[in-house]
Design a protein around this motif. Structure first.
Motif, PDB file in Angstrom:
ATOM      1  N   ALA A 174      43.114  39.426  39.292  1.00  0.00           N
ATOM      2  CA  ALA A 174      41.940  38.549  39.313  1.00  0.00           C
ATOM      3  C   ALA A 174      42.249  37.131  38.868  1.00  0.00           C
ATOM      4  O   ALA A 174      41.331  36.311  38.746  1.00  0.00           O
ATOM      5  N   ASP A 175      43.535  36.816  38.631  1.00  0.00           N
ATOM      6  CA  ASP A 175      43.864  35.424  38.320  1.00  0.00           C
ATOM      7  C   ASP A 175      43.934  34.580  39.589  1.00  0.00           C
ATOM      8  O   ASP A 175      44.149  33.372  39.531  1.00  0.00           O
ATOM      9  N   GLN A 176      43.729  35.222  40.733  1.00  0.00           N
ATOM     10  CA  GLN A 176      43.667  34.522  42.011  1.00  0.00           C
ATOM     11  C   GLN A 176      42.202  34.201  42.345  1.00  0.00           C
ATOM     12  O   GLN A 176      41.295  34.926  41.922  1.00  0.00           O
ATOM     13  N   PRO A 177      41.952  33.160  43.102  1.00  0.00           N
ATOM     14  CA  PRO A 177      40.574  32.904  43.559  1.00  0.00           C
ATOM     15  C   PRO A 177      40.060  34.108  44.351  1.00  0.00           C
ATOM     16  O   PRO A 177      40.766  34.637  45.218  1.00  0.00           O
ATOM     17  N   HIS A 178      38.847  34.546  44.037  1.00  0.00           N
ATOM     18  CA  HIS A 178      38.293  35.699  44.752  1.00  0.00           C
ATOM     19  C   HIS A 178      36.779  35.542  44.885  1.00  0.00           C
ATOM     20  O   HIS A 178      36.145  34.772  44.154  1.00  0.00           O
ATOM     21  N   ARG A 179      36.233  36.300  45.812  1.00  0.00           N
ATOM     22  CA  ARG A 179      34.813  36.162  46.135  1.00  0.00           C
ATOM     23  C   ARG A 179      34.260  37.503  46.589  1.00  0.00           C
ATOM     24  O   ARG A 179      34.931  38.280  47.274  1.00  0.00           O
ATOM     25  N   TYR A 180      33.023  37.772  46.193  1.00  0.00           N
ATOM     26  CA  TYR A 180      32.273  38.931  46.685  1.00  0.00           C
ATOM     27  C   TYR A 180      31.192  38.424  47.627  1.00  0.00           C
ATOM     28  O   TYR A 180      30.480  37.471  47.294  1.00  0.00           O
ATOM     29  N   ARG A 181      31.058  39.060  48.779  1.00  0.00           N
ATOM     30  CA  ARG A 181      30.000  38.686  49.716  1.00  0.00           C
ATOM     31  C   ARG A 181      29.371  39.946  50.286  1.00  0.00           C
ATOM     32  O   ARG A 181      30.070  40.904  50.655  1.00  0.00           O
ATOM     33  N   ASN A 182      28.037  39.947  50.335  1.00  0.00           N
ATOM     34  CA  ASN A 182      27.303  41.067  50.918  1.00  0.00           C
ATOM     35  C   ASN A 182      26.879  40.673  52.333  1.00  0.00           C
ATOM     36  O   ASN A 182      25.959  39.869  52.498  1.00  0.00           O
ATOM     37  N   PRO A 183      27.517  41.237  53.370  1.00  0.00           N
ATOM     38  CA  PRO A 183      27.193  40.843  54.736  1.00  0.00           C
ATOM     39  C   PRO A 183      25.995  41.589  55.315  1.00  0.00           C
ATOM     40  O   PRO A 183      25.576  41.307  56.446  1.00  0.00           O
ATOM     41  N   ALA A 184      25.440  42.519  54.567  1.00  0.00           N
ATOM     42  CA  ALA A 184      24.362  43.361  55.080  1.00  0.00           C
ATOM     43  C   ALA A 184      22.995  42.828  54.653  1.00  0.00           C
ATOM     44  O   ALA A 184      22.877  41.916  53.830  1.00  0.00           O
ATOM     45  N   ASP A 185      21.933  43.440  55.213  1.00  0.00           N
ATOM     46  CA  ASP A 185      20.573  43.019  54.897  1.00  0.00           C
ATOM     47  C   ASP A 185      19.936  43.886  53.819  1.00  0.00           C
ATOM     48  O   ASP A 185      18.707  43.940  53.689  1.00  0.00           O
ATOM     49  N   SER A 186      20.766  44.590  53.054  1.00  0.00           N
ATOM     50  CA  SER A 186      20.273  45.381  51.931  1.00  0.00           C
ATOM     51  C   SER A 186      21.207  45.175  50.737  1.00  0.00           C
ATOM     52  O   SER A 186      22.350  44.736  50.892  1.00  0.00           O
ATOM     53  N   GLU A 187      20.735  45.469  49.549  1.00  0.00           N
ATOM     54  CA  GLU A 187      21.498  45.215  48.331  1.00  0.00           C
ATOM     55  C   GLU A 187      22.784  46.042  48.289  1.00  0.00           C
ATOM     56  O   GLU A 187      22.813  47.208  48.689  1.00  0.00           O
ATOM     57  N   ALA A 188      23.847  45.442  47.766  1.00  0.00           N
ATOM     58  CA  ALA A 188      25.117  46.143  47.551  1.00  0.00           C
ATOM     59  C   ALA A 188      25.297  46.373  46.052  1.00  0.00           C
ATOM     60  O   ALA A 188      24.988  45.506  45.231  1.00  0.00           O
ATOM     61  N   VAL A 189      25.805  47.556  45.714  1.00  0.00           N
ATOM     62  CA  VAL A 189      26.061  47.905  44.318  1.00  0.00           C
ATOM     63  C   VAL A 189      27.521  48.352  44.206  1.00  0.00           C
ATOM     64  O   VAL A 189      28.001  49.135  45.032  1.00  0.00           O
ATOM     65  N   ALA A 190      28.209  47.861  43.200  1.00  0.00           N
ATOM     66  CA  ALA A 190      29.606  48.238  42.986  1.00  0.00           C
ATOM     67  C   ALA A 190      29.870  48.375  41.495  1.00  0.00           C
ATOM     68  O   ALA A 190      29.121  47.846  40.661  1.00  0.00           O
ATOM     69  N   PHE A 191      30.936  49.089  41.170  1.00  0.00           N
ATOM     70  CA  PHE A 191      31.382  49.216  39.782  1.00  0.00           C
ATOM     71  C   PHE A 191      32.775  48.610  39.682  1.00  0.00           C
ATOM     72  O   PHE A 191      33.621  48.822  40.549  1.00  0.00           O
ATOM     73  N   VAL A 192      32.986  47.852  38.614  1.00  0.00           N
ATOM     74  CA  VAL A 192      34.241  47.124  38.452  1.00  0.00           C
ATOM     75  C   VAL A 192      34.836  47.431  37.082  1.00  0.00           C
ATOM     76  O   VAL A 192      34.136  47.367  36.064  1.00  0.00           O
ATOM     77  N   VAL A 193      36.124  47.765  37.069  1.00  0.00           N
ATOM     78  CA  VAL A 193      36.875  47.894  35.811  1.00  0.00           C
ATOM     79  C   VAL A 193      37.835  46.716  35.726  1.00  0.00           C
ATOM     80  O   VAL A 193      38.634  46.491  36.648  1.00  0.00           O
ATOM     81  N   ILE A 194      37.721  45.930  34.671  1.00  0.00           N
ATOM     82  CA  ILE A 194      38.607  44.802  34.432  1.00  0.00           C
ATOM     83  C   ILE A 194      39.598  45.194  33.335  1.00  0.00           C
ATOM     84  O   ILE A 194      39.198  45.638  32.263  1.00  0.00           O
ATOM     85  N   THR A 195      40.880  45.046  33.625  1.00  0.00           N
ATOM     86  CA  THR A 195      41.928  45.417  32.674  1.00  0.00           C
ATOM     87  C   THR A 195      42.671  44.173  32.238  1.00  0.00           C
ATOM     88  O   THR A 195      43.131  43.381  33.075  1.00  0.00           O
ATOM     89  N   TYR A 196      42.809  44.010  30.919  1.00  0.00           N
ATOM     90  CA  TYR A 196      43.495  42.847  30.358  1.00  0.00           C
ATOM     91  C   TYR A 196      44.912  43.235  29.926  1.00  0.00           C
ATOM     92  O   TYR A 196      45.147  44.377  29.487  1.00  0.00           O
ATOM     93  N   PRO A 197      45.858  42.305  30.010  1.00  0.00           N
ATOM     94  CA  PRO A 197      47.232  42.624  29.602  1.00  0.00           C
ATOM     95  C   PRO A 197      47.364  42.851  28.105  1.00  0.00           C
ATOM     96  O   PRO A 197      48.255  43.543  27.649  1.00  0.00           O
ATOM     97  N   GLU A 198      46.446  42.268  27.312  1.00  0.00           N
ATOM     98  CA  GLU A 198      46.438  42.442  25.868  1.00  0.00           C
ATOM     99  C   GLU A 198      45.033  42.836  25.423  1.00  0.00           C
ATOM    100  O   GLU A 198      44.052  42.410  26.037  1.00  0.00           O
ATOM    101  N   PRO A 199      44.906  43.660  24.373  1.00  0.00           N
ATOM    102  CA  PRO A 199      43.575  44.059  23.912  1.00  0.00           C
ATOM    103  C   PRO A 199      42.736  42.882  23.472  1.00  0.00           C
ATOM    104  O   PRO A 199      43.255  41.895  22.938  1.00  0.00           O
ATOM    105  N   LEU A 200      41.415  42.980  23.702  1.00  0.00           N
ATOM    106  CA  LEU A 200      40.461  41.987  23.231  1.00  0.00           C
ATOM    107  C   LEU A 200      39.904  42.451  21.903  1.00  0.00           C
ATOM    108  O   LEU A 200      39.671  43.635  21.690  1.00  0.00           O
ATOM    109  N   HIS A 201      39.656  41.530  21.008  1.00  0.00           N
ATOM    110  CA  HIS A 201      39.120  41.883  19.688  1.00  0.00           C
ATOM    111  C   HIS A 201      37.803  41.166  19.448  1.00  0.00           C
ATOM    112  O   HIS A 201      37.561  40.111  19.994  1.00  0.00           O
TER     113      HIS A 201
END
Length: 212
Positions: free
Chosen positions: A185-212
């Protein structure tokens, strides 16, 4: 973690060799001490009662709870079993015993300025973590773009409802319900919904080092 050592006796603990104060200079030892006191008090157990439940001597429990010694992994496992918690509950820097329910109405939400994109955190914010779990919703024909996150951060997305077009560095991937994608995700990225109804997704973001 240097506080976990194998020892010949079940009730033996490891003493800090630096001075006579035991774990006072060891933040992990202090964390174990505070969590043991908290967990025991929450259950209204005396040291004698806890000793009977877990099979660790009262004297040893008192030493651990006062921070004068740190337990071996064997002793810590026995105490955890007696208190019916995870061993990890003694290492947390917050009140977490291994299970936490996060009511939907208490989840942190991020909504875009035009209201077409919603991100809902599915994890407690106030704990150390190396990954994050989100539900995202994108209204019909809407899109959400990012210039990129920090180096080494990965996103793993699965579409739960509708369709979603994910672009990474202008390369487009059309995902249907059940499809998933993993990318840095350090690259430019985009989400687009091409349909005429709502889109739902689940995302897991993983970091190289723990967050505190």
């Amino acid at each position: 973690m240097n506080f976990l050592h194998s020892v010949p006796e079940e009730d033996e603990a490891v003493f800090d060799p630096k001075d006579g104060s035991g774990a006072e200079e060891d933040p992990i030892g202090q964390r174990v001490a505070l969590n043991l006191q908290r967990l025991r008090s929450k259950r209204y157990l005396s040291l004698d009662a806890l000793a009977r439940i877990c099979g660790v001597s009262r004297a040893m429990l008192a030493q651990i709870e006062s921070g004068r010694s740190v337990p071996s992994i064997k002793v810590l496992c026995k105490i955890a079993k007696g208190l019916k918690v995870s061993v990890a509950a003694f290492l947390e820097n917050r009140a977490f015993e291994g299970v936490e329910v996060l009511p939907a109405q208490q989840s942190k939400r991020l909504v875009s300025a035009d209201g077409t994109f919603t991100s809902r955190a599915l994890f407690p914010y106030d704990m150390a973590r190396q990954s994050e779990f989100y539900e995202i919703r994108l209204k019909a024909l809407a899109e959400e773009a990012s210039n990129g996150n920090g180096p080494g951060i990965q996103e793993n997305l699965v579409v739960a409802q509708g369709v979603l077009e994910v672009s990474v560095n202008e390369e487009r991937y059309l995902l249907s319900t059940g499809d998933s994608i993993l990318f840095y995700a350090d690259q430019p990225h985009r989400y687009r919904n091409p349909a005429d109804s709502e889109a739902v997704a689940f995302v897991v973001i993983t970091y190289p080092e723990p967050l505190h």
